[in-house]
Design a protein around this motif. Structure first.
Motif, PDB file in Angstrom:
ATOM      1  N   UNK A 371      21.608 -37.540   5.241  1.00 55.94           N
ATOM      2  CA  UNK A 371      21.929 -38.960   5.379  1.00 55.94           C
ATOM      3  C   UNK A 371      20.727 -39.823   4.997  1.00 55.94           C
ATOM      4  N   UNK A 372      19.524 -39.325   5.241  1.00 53.04           N
ATOM      5  CA  UNK A 372      18.354 -40.085   4.775  1.00 53.04           C
ATOM      6  C   UNK A 372      18.326 -40.133   3.246  1.00 53.04           C
ATOM      7  N   UNK A 373      18.637 -38.992   2.609  1.00 51.05           N
ATOM      8  CA  UNK A 373      18.632 -38.977   1.136  1.00 51.05           C
ATOM      9  C   UNK A 373      19.740 -39.869   0.586  1.00 51.05           C
ATOM     10  N   UNK A 374      20.913 -39.802   1.243  1.00 52.95           N
ATOM     11  CA  UNK A 374      22.071 -40.523   0.702  1.00 52.95           C
ATOM     12  C   UNK A 374      22.051 -42.008   1.075  1.00 52.95           C
ATOM     13  N   UNK A 375      21.855 -42.284   2.375  1.00 51.25           N
ATOM     14  CA  UNK A 375      22.095 -43.645   2.854  1.00 51.25           C
ATOM     15  C   UNK A 375      20.818 -44.475   3.035  1.00 51.25           C
ATOM     16  N   UNK A 376      19.645 -43.885   2.844  1.00 47.47           N
ATOM     17  CA  UNK A 376      18.414 -44.690   2.938  1.00 47.47           C
ATOM     18  C   UNK A 376      17.800 -44.786   1.533  1.00 47.47           C
ATOM     19  N   UNK A 377      17.157 -43.728   1.069  1.00 54.00           N
ATOM     20  CA  UNK A 377      16.523 -43.812  -0.259  1.00 54.00           C
ATOM     21  C   UNK A 377      17.580 -43.965  -1.360  1.00 54.00           C
ATOM     22  N   UNK A 378      18.731 -43.310  -1.182  1.00 53.10           N
ATOM     23  CA  UNK A 378      19.777 -43.375  -2.196  1.00 53.10           C
ATOM     24  C   UNK A 378      20.454 -44.741  -2.218  1.00 53.10           C
ATOM     25  N   UNK A 379      20.926 -45.202  -1.061  1.00 54.24           N
ATOM     26  CA  UNK A 379      21.624 -46.494  -1.022  1.00 54.24           C
ATOM     27  C   UNK A 379      20.698 -47.626  -1.461  1.00 54.24           C
ATOM     28  N   UNK A 380      19.432 -47.575  -1.054  1.00 51.19           N
ATOM     29  CA  UNK A 380      18.519 -48.627  -1.497  1.00 51.19           C
ATOM     30  C   UNK A 380      18.447 -48.626  -3.037  1.00 51.19           C
ATOM     31  N   UNK A 381      18.304 -47.451  -3.634  1.00 53.38           N
ATOM     32  CA  UNK A 381      18.222 -47.361  -5.100  1.00 53.38           C
ATOM     33  C   UNK A 381      19.471 -47.931  -5.755  1.00 53.38           C
ATOM     34  N   UNK A 382      20.621 -47.596  -5.178  1.00 52.00           N
ATOM     35  CA  UNK A 382      21.894 -48.075  -5.720  1.00 52.00           C
ATOM     36  C   UNK A 382      21.969 -49.603  -5.641  1.00 52.00           C
ATOM     37  N   UNK A 383      21.688 -50.162  -4.447  1.00 50.13           N
ATOM     38  CA  UNK A 383      21.806 -51.610  -4.252  1.00 50.13           C
ATOM     39  C   UNK A 383      20.788 -52.372  -5.093  1.00 50.13           C
ATOM     40  N   UNK A 384      19.591 -51.802  -5.212  1.00 47.05           N
ATOM     41  CA  UNK A 384      18.528 -52.503  -5.948  1.00 47.05           C
ATOM     42  C   UNK A 384      18.670 -52.299  -7.457  1.00 47.05           C
ATOM     43  N   UNK A 385      19.598 -51.466  -7.879  1.00 53.05           N
ATOM     44  CA  UNK A 385      19.810 -51.272  -9.323  1.00 53.05           C
ATOM     45  C   UNK A 385      18.698 -50.481  -9.979  1.00 53.05           C
ATOM     46  N   UNK A 386      18.192 -49.463  -9.279  1.00 54.88           N
ATOM     47  CA  UNK A 386      17.105 -48.657  -9.849  1.00 54.88           C
ATOM     48  C   UNK A 386      17.686 -47.667 -10.861  1.00 54.88           C
ATOM     49  N   UNK A 387      16.974 -47.477 -11.936  1.00 52.18           N
ATOM     50  CA  UNK A 387      17.369 -46.553 -13.004  1.00 52.18           C
ATOM     51  C   UNK A 387      17.679 -45.178 -12.386  1.00 52.18           C
ATOM     52  N   UNK A 388      18.924 -44.706 -12.508  1.00 47.18           N
ATOM     53  CA  UNK A 388      19.284 -43.443 -11.843  1.00 47.18           C
ATOM     54  C   UNK A 388      18.475 -42.254 -12.354  1.00 47.18           C
ATOM     55  N   UNK A 389      18.033 -42.322 -13.595  1.00 44.47           N
ATOM     56  CA  UNK A 389      17.250 -41.205 -14.122  1.00 44.47           C
ATOM     57  C   UNK A 389      15.902 -41.116 -13.412  1.00 44.47           C
ATOM     58  N   UNK A 390      15.299 -42.265 -13.148  1.00 47.12           N
ATOM     59  CA  UNK A 390      14.017 -42.256 -12.423  1.00 47.12           C
ATOM     60  C   UNK A 390      14.212 -41.735 -10.995  1.00 47.12           C
ATOM     61  N   UNK A 391      15.332 -42.108 -10.391  1.00 46.00           N
ATOM     62  CA  UNK A 391      15.603 -41.583  -9.044  1.00 46.00           C
ATOM     63  C   UNK A 391      15.824 -40.080  -9.093  1.00 46.00           C
ATOM     64  N   UNK A 392      16.530 -39.627 -10.117  1.00 44.19           N
ATOM     65  CA  UNK A 392      16.775 -38.184 -10.275  1.00 44.19           C
ATOM     66  C   UNK A 392      15.437 -37.433 -10.346  1.00 44.19           C
ATOM     67  N   UNK A 393      14.511 -37.942 -11.128  1.00 41.40           N
ATOM     68  CA  UNK A 393      13.209 -37.263 -11.231  1.00 41.40           C
ATOM     69  C   UNK A 393      12.510 -37.272  -9.870  1.00 41.40           C
ATOM     70  N   UNK A 394      12.592 -38.398  -9.181  1.00 40.16           N
ATOM     71  CA  UNK A 394      11.930 -38.478  -7.870  1.00 40.16           C
ATOM     72  C   UNK A 394      12.503 -37.434  -6.906  1.00 40.16           C
ATOM     73  N   UNK A 395      13.823 -37.358  -6.796  1.00 42.92           N
ATOM     74  CA  UNK A 395      14.427 -36.374  -5.877  1.00 42.92           C
ATOM     75  C   UNK A 395      14.067 -34.950  -6.291  1.00 42.92           C
ATOM     76  N   UNK A 396      14.008 -34.733  -7.598  1.00 39.35           N
ATOM     77  CA  UNK A 396      13.675 -33.390  -8.079  1.00 39.35           C
ATOM     78  C   UNK A 396      12.227 -33.025  -7.723  1.00 39.35           C
ATOM     79  N   UNK A 397      11.378 -34.029  -7.707  1.00 33.35           N
ATOM     80  CA  UNK A 397       9.969 -33.773  -7.408  1.00 33.35           C
ATOM     81  C   UNK A 397       9.703 -33.522  -5.929  1.00 33.35           C
ATOM     82  N   UNK A 398      10.306 -34.360  -5.070  1.00 35.15           N
ATOM     83  CA  UNK A 398       9.738 -34.451  -3.720  1.00 35.15           C
ATOM     84  C   UNK A 398      10.337 -33.512  -2.668  1.00 35.15           C
ATOM     85  N   UNK A 399      11.450 -32.847  -2.962  1.00 24.02           N
ATOM     86  CA  UNK A 399      12.055 -31.985  -1.935  1.00 24.02           C
ATOM     87  C   UNK A 399      11.827 -30.507  -2.240  1.00 24.02           C
TER      88      UNK A 399
END
Ligand SMILES: Cc1cc2nc3c(=O)[nH]c(=O)nc-3n(C[C@H](O)[C@H](O)[C@H](O)COP(=O)(O)OP(=O)(O)OC[C@H]3O[C@@H](n4cnc5c(N)ncnc54)[C@H](O)[C@@H]3O)c2cc1C
Ligand code: SF4
Length: 511
Positions: A371-399
């Motif tokens: 839920x932290x991945x989906x509804x905190x870092x994920x939802x913020x990225x979605x609402x703020x219009x962050x480039x999904x590819x950059x988010x994809x790289x971030x998730x791939x890096x940090x977990x």
């Protein structure tokens, strides 16, 4: 050893199971196992230090384990002077060393590596057999057959097939308890008075300490910390972690699956994903053990069904989607989101307490729960219009559990709606109200979760309405969003303008 040379069996870093398909029917005397630590793999994105350390330590221990079982293991360390740094370079050197009669390898977990394996036969001039990965319940063909001709690929229907196939939580032809899914019972909010089990931590042995030193020196500029390294790195330790979860956490896993608490990263979650994904634990065995807890009356049905659904449902389903959609899935951007990832994703330094908690613990532990991945870092990225590819790289890096086959559909599809609704029936957009309901975060935040506009208002609130307004042409037709759009339409013009101005001011402050 056969006169024609041994079978060379490369074992990739996420294939550390004793019964890997490439070993099936092969006698230890007839084969050389090849494990390689590669710059290509540690460096294709800037992985969290603890993720690299976990994988290398698990690889080194697995090599020792396989040797003790009679296999010949050729192990190439990251700092070996002749290490070429690439898969194909190291297989080429191993072909020189061992003059194998053929190569046998279990299929890769992602498109990038699959393309390399498919080149090997031509490159090395010997037969290369690529074996299906038997660690999954559903192979590519079965998923393709299931998906064929369906308008929508909903996880729930796929999951029911997997329940029938495995017999898990079945009562004859019917689901145990009469319902397939007990998700509605699994939404208790966080309670600061919960008695939380202490997460199991493993003390690094000499092998792991050597890896930690290597990683600290070589990857000093990668994100994350090694100070809290607690991972199991052997099969036996992973089994102990499994036992700990089953005995101490499973019974309450369901109730608090979606809850979030300040200073408590783990709650009743299993923390088993890194072990499942590298092969230290078998997913089906784990589910059978969880089912046993229910049958023995030690864990309720909502907890056990919820847990099993994550593994034979979501985990298998996202893998099916990943391979079905092809390598260009990573490029999709249905909403055209283009904002750069804010720096605070790498520091945790933001006044938004929910984000600073989720990101801070991610940098400390290479872990955040779903839920932290989906509804905190994920939802913020979605609402703020962050480039999904950059988010994809971030998730791939940090977990520590991040591999493209499982991370990409979760990020791009489920969390960012960048595939236009292939995976999720609607975007996971929510205002601060959801976070306030499921966590104690807002009570610790400098923003006011009840306020919608103005400098002190929770940014999620205005961003939520701005997201709907900004993407109206693409989302208006989604039936599951009919209600929020009706509410938006009913708002007075002045309120709409204030919300959009507030969102704009906040987004500008990110740039
Ligand atoms: C944006 C985003 C990115 C993610 N990236 C990854 C990733 O790179 N690797 C990864 O393993 N999981 C990923 N997940 C899924 C999920 O968040 C993690 O599997 C889970 O948080 C791991 O912690 P745990 O072992 O304590 O899980 P638990 O909450 O204890 O769940 C049990 C197991 O179920 C499986 N599972 C749960 N949710 C999912 C899911 N949505 N998809 C697939 N399997 C699931 C995992 O194997 C997990 O270990 C991602 C989710 C999101 C929203
Ligand atoms: S008030 Fe808003 S920003 Fe602060 S913790 Fe709550 S949801 Fe997050």
């Amino acid at each position: 050893m056969s006169e024609r040379g041994p079978i060379l069996i490369p074992i990739l870093g996420d294939q550390l199971c004793r019964s890997l398909s490439s070993l099936d029917g092969v006698e230890p005397d007839d084969a050389v196992l090849l494990l390689m630590e590669l710059d290509e793999e540690t460096g294709y994105v800037r992985h969290h230090k603890a993720k690299i350390a976990f994988i290398l330590a698990a690889m080194r221990h697995h090599a020792g384990d396989m040797r003790s079982r009679g296999w010949t293991v050729d192990y190439v360390k990251l700092d070996d002077p002749d290490n070429s740094g690439s898969f194909s370079g190291e297989v080429a050197r191993a072909v020189e060393r061992h003059a194998p009669s053929r190569i046998r390898v279990t299929e890769a977990g992602e498109w990038r590596v699959r393309a390399m394996l498919e080149d090997w036969e031509e490159k090395f001039g010997i037969p290369v057999e690529i074996c299906p990965d038997a660690r999954f319940l559903c192979d590519h063909r079965e998923f393709g057959n299931w998906a064929e001709g369906r308008k929508q690929l909903r996880m729930e229907y796929f999951y029911r097939e997997m329940r029938r196939k495995t017999g898990l939580l079945m009562d004859g032809d019917d689901p145990e308890g009469g319902k397939w899914n007990y998700d509605r019972d699994n939404r208790k909010p966080a309670d600061p008075d919960l008695f939380l089990p202490k997460p199991i931590a493993f003390r690094p042995d000499e092998t792991t300490r050597a890896v930690l030193d290597l990683v600290a020196e070589r990857f000093a500029d990668h994100p994350g910390s090694l100070d809290h390294f607690r991972f199991a790195v052997t099969h036996e330790e992973a089994l102990r972690a499994r036992r700990h979860f089953l005995d101490e956490c499973l019974a309450r896993f369901g109730d608090y699956q979606d809850a979030m608490l300040t200073g408590e990263p783990f709650l009743y979650h299993s923390l088993l994903s890194p072990y499942l994904n590298v092969g230290l634990l078998d997913p089906l065995d784990l589910c059978r053990e969880a089912e046993k807890k229910y049958r023995d009356g030690e864990a309720p049905l909502n907890a056990v069904e919820g847990f099993i659904r994550q593994i034979i449902g979501w985990r298998e389903y996202v893998r099916g989607i990943y391979w079905r959609e092809g390598p260009d899935y990573a490029e999709r951007n249905f909403l055209g989101a283009a904002r750069d990832l804010p720096d605070f994703y790498y520091s945790g330094e933001t006044d938004m307490h929910c984000l600073s908690e989720a990101i801070g613990q991610t940098l400390d532990h290479a872990y955040a729960h779903h839920i932290q991945r989906l509804m905190i870092t994920g939802t913020f990225g979605l609402l703020a219009g962050i480039d999904p590819h950059q988010l994809h790289i971030w998730y791939l890096e940090v977990y520590a559990d991040a591999y493209e086959w499982i991370e990409l559909p979760n990020t791009l599809g489920m969390s960012q709606f960048a595939d236009g609704g292939l995976l999720a029936s609607k975007p996971y957009a929510a205002s601060g109200n959801y976070i306030n309901k499921m966590s104690d975060y807002c009570g610790h935040c400098r923003y006011d979760v009840k306020a919608r506009t103005g400098e002190d208002a929770c940014p999620f609130n205005a961003l939520y309405w701005d997201f709907l307004a900004r993407n109206e042409d693409k989302l208006r037709g989604n039936r599951r969003l009919a209600m929020p759009y009706r509410t938006w339409e009913k708002k007075a013009k002045g309120e709409k303008i204030a919300l959009r101005n507030s969102a704009r001011a906040f987004l500008e402050s990110l740039d």
